[in-house]
Design a protein around this motif. Structure first.
Motif, PDB file in Angstrom:
ATOM      1  N   ASP A  74      17.709   1.798  10.713  1.00  0.00           N
ATOM      2  CA  ASP A  74      19.071   1.796  10.184  1.00  0.00           C
ATOM      3  C   ASP A  74      19.017   1.846   8.655  1.00  0.00           C
ATOM      4  O   ASP A  74      18.577   0.886   8.015  1.00  0.00           O
ATOM      5  N   SER A  75      19.485   2.948   8.089  1.00  0.00           N
ATOM      6  CA  SER A  75      19.399   3.115   6.634  1.00  0.00           C
ATOM      7  C   SER A  75      20.232   2.085   5.871  1.00  0.00           C
ATOM      8  O   SER A  75      19.994   1.857   4.686  1.00  0.00           O
ATOM      9  N   ASN A  76      21.183   1.447   6.531  1.00  0.00           N
ATOM     10  CA  ASN A  76      21.957   0.380   5.883  1.00  0.00           C
ATOM     11  C   ASN A  76      21.105  -0.857   5.602  1.00  0.00           C
ATOM     12  O   ASN A  76      21.498  -1.713   4.803  1.00  0.00           O
ATOM     13  N   ASN A  77      19.950  -0.951   6.267  1.00  0.00           N
ATOM     14  CA  ASN A  77      19.071  -2.109   6.097  1.00  0.00           C
ATOM     15  C   ASN A  77      17.928  -1.868   5.099  1.00  0.00           C
ATOM     16  O   ASN A  77      17.053  -2.724   4.951  1.00  0.00           O
ATOM     17  N   ILE A  78      17.933  -0.731   4.433  1.00  0.00           N
ATOM     18  CA  ILE A  78      16.895  -0.456   3.438  1.00  0.00           C
ATOM     19  C   ILE A  78      17.113  -1.366   2.229  1.00  0.00           C
ATOM     20  O   ILE A  78      18.198  -1.416   1.668  1.00  0.00           O
ATOM     21  N   VAL A  79      16.064  -2.072   1.850  1.00  0.00           N
ATOM     22  CA  VAL A  79      16.115  -2.959   0.687  1.00  0.00           C
ATOM     23  C   VAL A  79      15.897  -2.108  -0.562  1.00  0.00           C
ATOM     24  O   VAL A  79      14.953  -1.311  -0.618  1.00  0.00           O
ATOM     25  N   LYS A  80      16.762  -2.278  -1.555  1.00  0.00           N
ATOM     26  CA  LYS A  80      16.674  -1.502  -2.798  1.00  0.00           C
ATOM     27  C   LYS A  80      16.288  -2.428  -3.941  1.00  0.00           C
ATOM     28  O   LYS A  80      16.929  -3.442  -4.166  1.00  0.00           O
ATOM     29  N   GLU A  81      15.236  -2.041  -4.663  1.00  0.00           N
ATOM     30  CA  GLU A  81      14.698  -2.877  -5.743  1.00  0.00           C
ATOM     31  C   GLU A  81      14.573  -2.080  -7.042  1.00  0.00           C
ATOM     32  O   GLU A  81      13.928  -1.030  -7.073  1.00  0.00           O
ATOM     33  N   GLN A  82      15.160  -2.598  -8.096  1.00  0.00           N
ATOM     34  CA  GLN A  82      15.126  -1.931  -9.407  1.00  0.00           C
ATOM     35  C   GLN A  82      13.715  -1.894  -9.998  1.00  0.00           C
ATOM     36  O   GLN A  82      13.330  -0.914 -10.634  1.00  0.00           O
ATOM     37  N   PHE A  83      12.923  -2.936  -9.796  1.00  0.00           N
ATOM     38  CA  PHE A  83      11.601  -2.989 -10.421  1.00  0.00           C
ATOM     39  C   PHE A  83      10.697  -1.848  -9.971  1.00  0.00           C
ATOM     40  O   PHE A  83       9.764  -1.470 -10.684  1.00  0.00           O
ATOM     41  N   THR A  90       0.139  -4.497 -10.806  1.00  0.00           N
ATOM     42  CA  THR A  90      -0.379  -4.789  -9.471  1.00  0.00           C
ATOM     43  C   THR A  90      -0.037  -6.223  -9.079  1.00  0.00           C
ATOM     44  O   THR A  90       0.390  -6.487  -7.962  1.00  0.00           O
ATOM     45  N   GLY A  91      -0.183  -7.150 -10.014  1.00  0.00           N
ATOM     46  CA  GLY A  91       0.128  -8.554  -9.737  1.00  0.00           C
ATOM     47  C   GLY A  91       1.587  -8.764  -9.365  1.00  0.00           C
ATOM     48  O   GLY A  91       1.894  -9.532  -8.448  1.00  0.00           O
ATOM     49  N   GLU A  92       2.484  -8.095 -10.068  1.00  0.00           N
ATOM     50  CA  GLU A  92       3.915  -8.223  -9.754  1.00  0.00           C
ATOM     51  C   GLU A  92       4.228  -7.679  -8.358  1.00  0.00           C
ATOM     52  O   GLU A  92       4.984  -8.293  -7.606  1.00  0.00           O
ATOM     53  N   MET A  93       3.619  -6.549  -8.009  1.00  0.00           N
ATOM     54  CA  MET A  93       3.859  -5.973  -6.676  1.00  0.00           C
ATOM     55  C   MET A  93       3.266  -6.873  -5.595  1.00  0.00           C
ATOM     56  O   MET A  93       3.901  -7.104  -4.556  1.00  0.00           O
ATOM     57  N   SER A 118      -1.291   4.167  -8.566  1.00  0.00           N
ATOM     58  CA  SER A 118      -2.162   3.145  -9.135  1.00  0.00           C
ATOM     59  C   SER A 118      -2.270   1.936  -8.196  1.00  0.00           C
ATOM     60  O   SER A 118      -3.370   1.415  -7.961  1.00  0.00           O
ATOM     61  N   PHE A 119      -1.149   1.516  -7.674  1.00  0.00           N
ATOM     62  CA  PHE A 119      -1.156   0.374  -6.754  1.00  0.00           C
ATOM     63  C   PHE A 119      -1.981   0.688  -5.504  1.00  0.00           C
ATOM     64  O   PHE A 119      -2.773  -0.139  -5.049  1.00  0.00           O
ATOM     65  N   THR A 120      -1.819   1.884  -4.974  1.00  0.00           N
ATOM     66  CA  THR A 120      -2.581   2.293  -3.790  1.00  0.00           C
ATOM     67  C   THR A 120      -4.076   2.203  -4.060  1.00  0.00           C
ATOM     68  O   THR A 120      -4.825   1.643  -3.248  1.00  0.00           O
ATOM     69  N   THR A 121      -4.510   2.752  -5.181  1.00  0.00           N
ATOM     70  CA  THR A 121      -5.949   2.754  -5.465  1.00  0.00           C
ATOM     71  C   THR A 121      -6.493   1.353  -5.702  1.00  0.00           C
ATOM     72  O   THR A 121      -7.675   1.104  -5.475  1.00  0.00           O
ATOM     73  N   ARG A 122      -5.653   0.427  -6.102  1.00  0.00           N
ATOM     74  CA  ARG A 122      -6.092  -0.961  -6.279  1.00  0.00           C
ATOM     75  C   ARG A 122      -6.280  -1.664  -4.934  1.00  0.00           C
ATOM     76  O   ARG A 122      -7.087  -2.587  -4.815  1.00  0.00           O
ATOM     77  N   ASP A 148      -1.424 -13.349   2.183  1.00  0.00           N
ATOM     78  CA  ASP A 148      -2.879 -13.229   2.106  1.00  0.00           C
ATOM     79  C   ASP A 148      -3.361 -11.856   1.643  1.00  0.00           C
ATOM     80  O   ASP A 148      -4.569 -11.589   1.638  1.00  0.00           O
ATOM     81  N   ILE A 149      -2.435 -10.973   1.247  1.00  0.00           N
ATOM     82  CA  ILE A 149      -2.823  -9.641   0.785  1.00  0.00           C
ATOM     83  C   ILE A 149      -3.644  -9.754  -0.500  1.00  0.00           C
ATOM     84  O   ILE A 149      -3.361 -10.602  -1.346  1.00  0.00           O
ATOM     85  N   GLU A 150      -4.687  -8.928  -0.622  1.00  0.00           N
ATOM     86  CA  GLU A 150      -5.560  -8.981  -1.797  1.00  0.00           C
ATOM     87  C   GLU A 150      -5.933  -7.581  -2.255  1.00  0.00           C
ATOM     88  O   GLU A 150      -6.047  -6.658  -1.441  1.00  0.00           O
TER      89      GLU A 150
END
Length: 166
Positions: A74-83, A90-93, A118-122, A148-150
């Motif tokens: 449901d596209s109405n449930n997509i979370v939208k984030e400005q950042f 990487t730390g913020e994500m 960049s995030f993917t490669t990290r 627990d993501i690292e």
């Protein structure tokens, strides 16, 4: 086991008209088709996200909506984030993802280069030198909770982009 899908928005109009902001750039018809193509590749492999998160930029929201339509979300449930548009480390994500907890097993995030690449490669040990529009990576983590993501702990399951199928 948790699965993270990272998507660079699809092909957009060029910024020739400087009265329009970069934030408002829309998908081209090719971008729409490319998003459908990649979303259907995920669907064929039964990779169905249970949480969609996108940048608030028009092109990213449009890409997320195409994926949602193809994957039955449901596209109405997509979370939208400005950042996701403004830029992040990487730390913020990681901090953002850690707060998701354990309730979602497969999340998909739509963003922009260079941050999404960049995030993917990290997250994975693979070297990715090419991250074109609509590029999508599926990364598995041997964890039960997103807290627990690292960095470096992800295992690349899929690396997809439209020209692979043309």
């Amino acid at each position: 086991m948790k699965k993270l899908i990272l998507v660079r928005h699809s092909k957009t109009e060029q910024l020739y008209d400087y009265s329009k902001s970069d934030f408002e750039r829309k998908l081209l018809p090719r971008g729409q088709k490319d998003a459908e193509l990649i979303a259907n590749q995920l669907k064929a492999k039964n990779i169905i996200p249970d949480l969609f998160i996108t940048s608030k930029a028009k092109r990213a929201k449009q890409t997320a909506k195409v994926f949602a339509e193809q994957l039955g979300y449901d596209s109405n449930n997509i979370v939208k984030e400005q950042f996701l548009y403004d830029g992040y480390t990487t730390g913020e994500m990681l901090s953002y993802i850690e707060k998701i907890g354990s309730q979602h097993d497969c999340i998909i995030i739509f963003g922009h280069n260079p941050d999404i690449a960049s995030f993917t490669t990290r997250l994975v040990s693979d070297d990715l030198w090419h991250f074109p529009t609509s590029c999508t990576t599926v990364i598995n983590f041997n964890i039960d909770n997103w807290k627990d993501i690292e960095v470096g702990a992800g295992k690349m399951e899929l690396y997809l982009y439209p020209k692979m199928f043309k």
